[in-house]
Each structure stands twice: as C-alpha cells, then as structure tokens.
Design a protein around this motif. Structure first.
Motif, PDB file in Angstrom:
ATOM      1  N   PRO A 199      -1.812  -5.370   0.551  1.00 32.95           N
ATOM      2  CA  PRO A 199      -3.568  -5.902   0.918  1.00 32.95           C
ATOM      3  C   PRO A 199      -3.389  -7.166   1.024  1.00 32.95           C
ATOM      4  O   PRO A 199      -2.761  -8.328   0.632  1.00 32.95           O
ATOM      5  CB  PRO A 199      -3.721  -5.373  -0.597  1.00 32.95           C
ATOM      6  N   TYR A 214      -6.177   0.264   7.640  1.00 29.64           N
ATOM      7  CA  TYR A 214      -6.462  -0.914   6.918  1.00 29.64           C
ATOM      8  C   TYR A 214      -6.509  -2.429   7.156  1.00 29.64           C
ATOM      9  O   TYR A 214      -5.919  -2.602   8.032  1.00 29.64           O
ATOM     10  CB  TYR A 214      -5.533  -0.990   5.901  1.00 29.64           C
ATOM     11  N   LEU A 254       0.710  -1.252   0.540  1.00 26.56           N
ATOM     12  CA  LEU A 254      -0.072   0.187  -0.211  1.00 26.56           C
ATOM     13  C   LEU A 254       0.559   1.823  -0.294  1.00 26.56           C
ATOM     14  O   LEU A 254       2.298   1.184   0.560  1.00 26.56           O
ATOM     15  CB  LEU A 254      -0.572  -0.076   1.410  1.00 26.56           C
TER      16      LEU A 254
END
Length: 120
Positions: free
Chosen positions: A120, A89, A31
C-alpha cells in the motif's frame, strides 16, 4: 419513518457496506486478496495495462474484477486483452502467484527480478 422502510433500510445496509469494501486487505504491510493470499505487481505492466497473458496469466492469475465493478479509492477495474476484468492498485495490475499454497506464502516476491509484493 414507516416501519417497513426502516426494516428495508436495515436489510440493505450490510449489502451497501460490502459494496464499498476494497478488493484487497493489508496484512503485514502488503496487499492480500479476500482469502489472505499475497498479491503481486509486475514491473513490465503499464498503468492499468497488463503485459501478463496466456502462460504468464496461468502462473500469475490476475485478481479478477466483475465487469460492472466500480473504482474504489486507489483501486480501479480495467479490461484485459482477453476481455476479462482485473483490479489495479494505484494503476498497477494485481496478481496472485500460482505456486503460493497458503496465506503465509510470498514465494513470488522478486521472481525474475520483475515481480514484487504489492504494497500500500
């Protein structure tokens, strides 16, 4: 549909699209922030709870969120101890590293054996 309404909708569409964009991008499997700088997670953080404050937050600036930011997919804003807001996240707060100078830098990965590139 009246012409004015159609024009208004056409003008509003780009703003709505931007409002629904995630606060990060994916580059090379990790990210990055909107400017392309690497993002990191801190092993000591809890679920949407930052343990990185004061001097730590100067070295590892949080990925800030607006106070009125809304969750988006796996992203959620949360309030920090100082009252500011930060993005998480999948529950993990996101940070930049102050020593990273360019988008190609990932110098914080593995720092203190507690900082990791956000993936991710």
């Amino acid at each position: 549909m009246p012409r004015r309404m159609l024009v208004a909708l056409m003008c509003l569409a780009p703003a709505l699209a931007l409002a629904q964009q995630p606060p990060t991008k994916i580059t090379d499997g990790y990210l990055v922030d909107p400017t392309g700088m690497a993002l990191y997670t801190f092993d000591l953080d809890g679920n949407t709870k930052s343990q990185c404050n004061a001097d730590c937050a100067r070295a590892w600036p949080p990925l800030t969120a607006e106070a009125n930011a809304k969750p988006w997919a796996d992203y959620a804003p949360f309030a920090r101890a100082d009252g500011s807001y930060q993005w998480a996240y999948k529950g993990k707060p996101l940070y930049r590293y102050a020593r990273d100078q360019s988008a190609a830098d990932r110098t914080g990965d593995g720092a203190g054996n507690q900082w990791r590139l956000a993936r991710p």
